[in-house]
Design an enzyme around this catalytic site. Structure first.
Site, PDB file in Angstrom:
ATOM      1  CG  ASP A  29      43.745  32.674  46.492  1.00 60.98           C
ATOM      2  OD1 ASP A  29      44.800  32.234  46.031  1.00 60.98           O
ATOM      3  OD2 ASP A  29      42.668  32.683  45.870  1.00 60.98           O
ATOM      4  CG  ASP A  47      38.737  32.433  45.085  1.00 64.47           C
ATOM      5  OD1 ASP A  47      39.606  31.543  45.115  1.00 64.47           O
ATOM      6  OD2 ASP A  47      38.759  33.375  44.265  1.00 64.47           O
ATOM      7  CG  ASP A  57      41.723  28.459  48.034  1.00 63.77           C
ATOM      8  OD1 ASP A  57      42.954  28.307  47.992  1.00 63.77           O
ATOM      9  OD2 ASP A  57      41.093  29.185  47.258  1.00 63.77           O
TER      10      ASP A  57
END
Length: 905
Positions: free
Chosen positions: A336, A644, A648
Site C-alpha cells: 500500500d 491498513d 485491503d
C-alpha cells in the site's frame, strides 16, 4: 408511505443516483426521522448495525491445531506402533515429545494473538440521530435504514448514508478507498455506474469526518454497507498455504516412504538370515525410531518461536508461527502507498512565487519543524521571505484548522491540507495561533467542492483585506496581477497554468494563494463574484515518503524481492512516489483501475501481461486489488501484501503473507498473518531478514537431526549385514534423539543470523529443504558417524566385551558425536573454527547440559534400569571423545571441497 426497505444490500439500488424525494420514499422516512416503534421494527427486520466478529480461537482450539503437522502424523504412527508392540517406554517418550511441541506452539500463538487482539472499534461508537422528531445520541449498532443522522468533524461515520444536507464537509475515506486526500461532500445526483471513491453524495461506514457538518439518511447497515461487503468477500477468500508447511509435507512424505522402504528391505534381509519374526519386529521399531527425526517438530516450533520473539523486537507481531519463515520466502511485496511507503501526512514541499525559481520546504508531517530554502540550499532573501510570509498569512486566515506547539509536542485539528498550510506558516517564522487570535475576520467562505476554494475578509496591519486559497484552476482565472520581485505585474495566465500542470504531473497537489488587488472586504463575493486578485504564489503538497522507505526498497531489490505499489490514489501521484522510491521509472509501468475495467475480464492473457509489466497499480478497487494479487500468485510469485484499510482485507487474506499496519483497521488485522506495529515498510524488510535467518536455522536443525538419525540407520544396517546384535535399543535411540540431541537443537535454534542473508535471491517456494548441499553434507556426515559407531561396535563385540556393556559405550559414543557435530551445523558454509562461541553461548551451555544429563543418567539407578546404562571410566570417555572428533575434521574438509565441486550453490 409504503416502505420499500426489504433486502437493501441485495437489491442493487444505486442510492447515489436517486433524487432526494425518491430516497425518502424508498426508505419511508423524512425530516423528522423514524419513530421509536418503526426503528425497533427495522432492527428486527435488518438486524443490528454491526459486522459479525471473527470467531477468536480458544486456547484449546490453538492447542489442537498444533497436531495438524505432517511430522506429527508420522510421530503418532510411531507411537501407535510402539504401543502395539508393548514398548510402553518408547510410546511414553514419543507422546511426551508430541505434547511438549503442542504446548510450546500453543503458548507462542496465544501470546501473539493476545498482542494482536483487535479493539473492534469500527462500529462501537455513538451517533446523533433524529428519532420521534428529536435529536438523540444512541449506540451506533441500534441504527437502521431510514434513520436521519447528523455528522460533524471528528466523528466516525456509523453506516452508509445518502447525504441530504452539507456545510463544508470533508470525509477521510482512506480506510475504504486508499485515497490520501479527504473527499469533499456535496448534495447532488450522480450516475449509477460510478466507483465508491467518486460518490460525493454518500458517506460510508468506518470513514471519518475531518471538517464541517452534514446530515443524511442511512441506506445500508451492518454487512450491507461497503465495509460489510468487503467483510463477506474476505470470508470467501481462499487462504494460501505457507511455504514451510509445503516443505515439511514433502519432507514428511519422503521420510515416511524412506522409513517404510528401508524397514521392509532390511526386515527381509533379517528374515533371510534366520532372525525370529518377533525380533524382526523389534528391529523394525528400532530402525523406524532411529530414522524418524522425532525432535524435529519441537525444533521447528522452538526456531519459529525464537524468530517470532526477535521479530517483535523489530516491530513485527507474528500471529501464526508458520508465517515467520514465509516472509523469508517472499518474492514480491505488493505494498500500500498511504501510511506505509508514505507518512500519510500532507506536507507543503514546494513554494513557487511568480517570476522566481521554486523554493524547497524541509520537514514532514503536521509540525512546524523545518525551513524554507532555495533550490541551491541557501536561505531566502529578506524580500522573498516577506513574500512567502504574506502568502502564509493569507492562507492561515483562509483556514479553519489549528496547529500549536505545547510541552507535549505539536497538536493539530481540522482539515489535513489546512493543517499543512499552518505548518508551512510556522516554518516561515509566523505564529499562526497569534494570527488567528489577533486578526479580525468578519467574512469567511469555507471550502466547498463546487467552488474549490476558501476565502476570508479580514482586518490586519494593512487594513481591510480579502484573501483566497484554493485549486490553481479555480483561483487563477480571477487573477489580473501577480506579485513578483519587481512588484505587482500583469498576470501571464498561460505560463502560470503550465507551471501548475508541471507540479501536478510531478505528483503534487497544487493550491494557489491570492489576495484582492484593492483594499476592502466585499459584502457577498459568492453572489457578486470574486474581486480582481493578485496571485501570491503556488504551494505544492505531497504525502512525503518515509525517510527509510527508499533504502528499504533498495534492500528488497538487492535481496531479489520485487516491490510493487497498489493504491487507490491518483496515477500521477502514485508514479511520482514510485520514482522517488525507485519502484518505477516510466508511465508504461503504471496500470490503472480504469484500464483493468476496460479489459472486460481478469482471466485473459492480456491482464496477466499488464500485471507482469506494471510496478504501480493506481486507482484500483478492493476487488481489482484481489485480482492483481491472485494473478501475481498464479504467475509463480510468493506474495506479501501490506494494507491498513478495510479495502485491503480481501487481498491480505488471499496473499501468502498478509501484513497489516498496527494503526490500521480491525478487519485488516484480523485477516493478516503478521502486524507491523510502527507502520514502516522498513519493518517488513526486517521481517524478511528474520524470516531468512529462521529458515537458515531450520536447515541447521534439520541437518543435525537427520544426519544423526541417518548415522544410526547406517550403524544398524552394517550390524545386520555383519550378523551382529542390535547395537542400540529403541529406548536408547529415543534418549539420543529426544533428550541429549533435543537439548542441543534448542541451543542451535538460538544461532544468530549469518551475514549475507539479504544479498541472495529468495528461495523458490517449491524448493524443498533438501537441496544438493543439504543432501551432500547429510550423506557425508551420517556415513562417517555411522561408520565410526559401527567400527567401535564391531571391535567391542569381536574382543568379547559383554553386549550390554558394549551397548552402553555405543550410546555414549553417539552422545559425544552429537555434542561435537552440532558445531559443524552452526554454518553450512563457514568453518566451525571461524564461528566464535560467544555468538551463541546458549548452544555451548546446551552441549554441556546434554553431556551432564547423560552422565547423570549413567549413575542414577532408575535411569540405568530404563536405559540400560552404566558408568564409564575417564579413559573410556576420552577415547570415545577422540573418536567423535573425527567428524569435525571430515566436515571441515567437506566445507573446503564442496564449493569447488558444486558451482550451483
Amino acid at each position: 408511505m409504503v416502505r420499500d426497505t426489504a433486502s437493501h444490500c441485495r437489491s442493487g439500488i444505486s442510492w447515489q443516483s436517486l433524487p432526494d424525494p425518491v430516497v425518502r420514499e424508498k426508505l419511508a422516512t423524512g425530516e423528522k426521522g423514524l419513530t421509536s416503534q418503526e426503528a425497533a421494527a427495522r432492527i428486527l427486520e435488518f438486524g443490528k448495525n454491526e459486522l459479525p466478529e471473527s470467531k477468536k480461537a480458544s486456547v484449546f482450539t490453538i492447542f489442537l491445531s498444533q497436531f495438524k503437522s505432517p511430522l506429527i502424523y508420522v510421530l503418532i504412527a510411531a507411537a501407535l506402533l510402539s504401543w502395539f508392540l508393548d514398548h510402553l517406554t518408547d510410546t511414553a517418550f514419543i507422546t511426551v515429545v508430541i505434547l511438549v511441541n503442542a504446548v510450546i506452539g500453543t503458548i507462542q500463538e496465544w501470546k501473539a494473538e493476545q498482542s494482536a487482539k483487535a479493539l473492534q472499534q469500527l462500529f462501537r461508537i455513538t451517533a446523533v440521530v433524529t428519532r420521534d422528531g428529536h435529536e438523540v445520541r444512541i449506540p451506533a449498532e441500534e441504527l437502521v435504514p431510514g434513520d436521519l443522522v447528523y455528522l460533524e468533524a471528528g466523528t466516525r461515520v456509523p453506516a452508509d448514508l445518502r447525504i441530504t444536507q452539507v456545510a463544508d464537509c470533508s470525509i477521510d475515506e482512506s480506510v475504504l478507498t486508499g485515497e490520501s486526500v479527504p473527499v469533499t461532500k456535496k448534495v447532488t445526483i450522480l450516475p449509477e455506474e460510478i466507483p465508491v471513491s467518486d460518490q460525493e453524495n454518500m458517506a460510508f461506514a468506518g470513514t471519518t469526518v475531518v471538517r464541517g457538518i452534514c446530515r443524511g439518511f442511512i441506506v445500508n447497515t451492518g454487512i450491507c454497507t461497503e465495509v460489510g461487503k468487503i467483510a463477506v468477500a474476505v470470508a470467501d477468500t481462499t487462504l494460501s498455504k505457507p511455504p514451510l508447511i509445503i516443505r515439511m509435507e514433502k519432507f514428511s512424505q519422503h521420510i515416511a516412504v524412506a522409513v517404510l522402504i528401508a524397514t521392509a528391505f532390511l526386515g527381509i534381509i533379517a528374515v533371510y538370515q534366520g532372525m525370529a519374526i518377533i525380533d524382526v519386529f523389534f528391529f523394525a521399531v528400532a530402525l523406524a525410531v532411529s530414522a524418524i527425526p522425532e525432535g524435529l517438530p519441537v525444533a521447528l516450533t522452538v526456531v519459529l518461536s525464537i524468530a517470532a520473539y526477535r521479530m517483535s523486537g523489530r516491530h513485527v507481531i507474528v500471529r501464526k508461527m508458520t508465517a515467520v519463515e514465509s516472509l523469508g520466502s517472499c518474492t514480491l511485496i505488493a505494498s500500500d502507498k498511504t501510511g506505509t511507503l508514505t507518512m500519510n501526512e500532507q506536507t507543503a514541499h514546494v513554494v513557487l512565487l511568480p517570476g522566481r525559481d521554486s523554493f524547497q520546504v524541509t520537514g514532514t508531517g503536521y509540525t512546524g519543524e523545518g525551513i524554507i530554502h532555495t533550490e541551491k540550499g541557501d536561505h531566502l532573501s529578506e524580500s522573498d521571505l516577506h513574500h512567502v510570509q504574506r502568502l502564509c498569512h493569507i492562507a492561515t486566515l483562509c483556514s479553519e484548522a489549528q496547529l500549536e506547539k505545547t510541552d507535549e509536542g505539536w497538536h493539530h485539528s481540522g482539515d489535513p491540507v489546512d493543517v499543512a498550510f499552518l505548518a508551512l506558516a510556522h516554518k516561515s517564522g509566523l505564529d499562526t495561533s497569534l494570527i488567528q487570535k489577533s486578526v479580525e475576520r468578519p467574512l469567511f467562505i469555507p471550502f466547498e467542492a463546487d467552488r474549490r476554494y476558501s476565502a476570508a475578509g479580514f482586518t490586519d496591519s494593512t487594513g481591510d483585506r480579502f484573501g483566497i486559497k484554493g485549486a490553481a484552476e479555480a483561483v487563477l482565472p480571477h487573477c489580473i496581477r501577480m506579485r513578483t520581485q519587481a512588484g505587482d505585474e500583469e498576470v501571464d495566465q498561460t505560463l502560470l497554468l503550465a507551471k501548475a500542470e508541471e507540479l501536478a504531473v510531478s505528483g503534487y497537489r497544487v493550491l494557489a494563494v491570492a489576495e484582492a488587488v484593492s483594499p476592502g472586504i466585499p459584502e457577498d463575493p459568492i453572489k457578486t463574484g470574486l474581486p480582481p486578485l493578485v496571485l501570491l504564489g503556488y504551494i505544492g503538497f505531497i504525502d512525503p515518503v518515509r525517510p527509510d522507505a527508499r533504502e528499504s526498497v533498495e534492500s528488497c531489490q538487492k535481496a531479489g524481492v520485487t516491490v510493487v505499489m497498489v493504491t487507490g490514489d491518483h496515477p500521477a501521484t502514485a508514479l511520482a512516489i514510485a520514482k522517488t522510491l525507485g519502484i518505477a521509472n516510466t508511465q508504461d509501468q503504471v496500470l490503472t483501475g480504469m484500464e483493468i475495467d476496460a479489459l472486460g475480464s481478469v482471466d485473459i492473457p492480456e491482464f496477466f501481461d499488464l500485471v507482469q509489466k506494471a510496478r504501480v497499480f493506481a486507482r484500483v478497487t478492493p476487488v481489482q486489488k484481489l485480482s492483481i494479487v491472485d494473478a501475481l500468485i498464479r504467475m509463480g510469485h510468493f506474495v506479501a501484501v501490506t494494507g491498513d484499510g478495510v479495502n485491503d482485507a480481501p487481498a491480505l487474506r488471499r496473499a501468502h503473507i498478509g501484513v497489516a499496519m498496527g494503526s490500521g483497521t480491525d478487519i485488516a488485522k484480523d485477516n493478516a498473518a503478521m502486524i507491523i506495529t510502527d507502520d514502516r515498510f522498513s519493518s517488513i524488510v526486517a521481517g524478511i531478514e528474520e524470516g531468512r535467518f529462521a529458515y537458515d536455522n531450520i536447515r541447521k536443525v534439520t541437518y543435525l537431526l537427520v544426519s544423526t538419525g541417518a548415522a544410526e540407520v547406517i550403524l544398524f544396517t552394517c550390524s545386520l549385514i555383519a550378523h551382529l546384535p542390535l547395537p542400540l535399543l529403541a529406548v536408547q535411540l529415543l534418549w539420543l534423539n529426544l533428550v541429549t540431541n533435543g537439548i542441543q537443537h534448542v541451543g542451535l535454534a538460538f544461532e544468530p543470523g549469518e551475514k549475507g542473508a539479504m544479498n541472495r535471491p529468495p528461495r523458490p517456494p517449491t524448493q524443498g529443504i533438501f537441496n544438493r548441499l543439504m543432501i551432500g553434507q547429510i550423506l557425508v556426515s551420517s556415513v562417517i558417524m555411522g561408520l565410526i559407531g559401527f567400527i567401535a561396535w564391531y571391535y567391542m563385540i569381536s574382543i568379547g566385551v559383554e553386549e550390554n556393556t558394549a551397548r552402553n559405550l555405543a550410546v555414549l559414543l553417539f552422545v559425544l558425536l552429537e555434542n561435537v557435530h552440532v558445531f559443524n551445523c552452526r554454518s553450512e558454509y563457514v568453518s566451525a573454527f571461524r564461528m566464535p562461541l560467544s555468538r551463541n553461548l546458549f548452544l555451548v551451555g546446551s552441549v554441556i547440559a546434554a553431556q551432564v544429563i547423560h552422565q547423570v543418567a549413567m549413575h542414577i539407578p532408575i535411569l540405568q534400569d530404563v536405559l540400560c546404562l552404566q558408568p564409564v571410566s575417564l579413559t573410556q570417555w576420552g577415547v570415545l571423545l577422540a573418536a567423535a572428533c573425527v567428524i569435525v575434521v571430515v566436515m571441515e574438509l567437506f566445507k573446503v571441497i564442496w564449493p569447488r565441486v558444486d558451482k550451483t550453490e
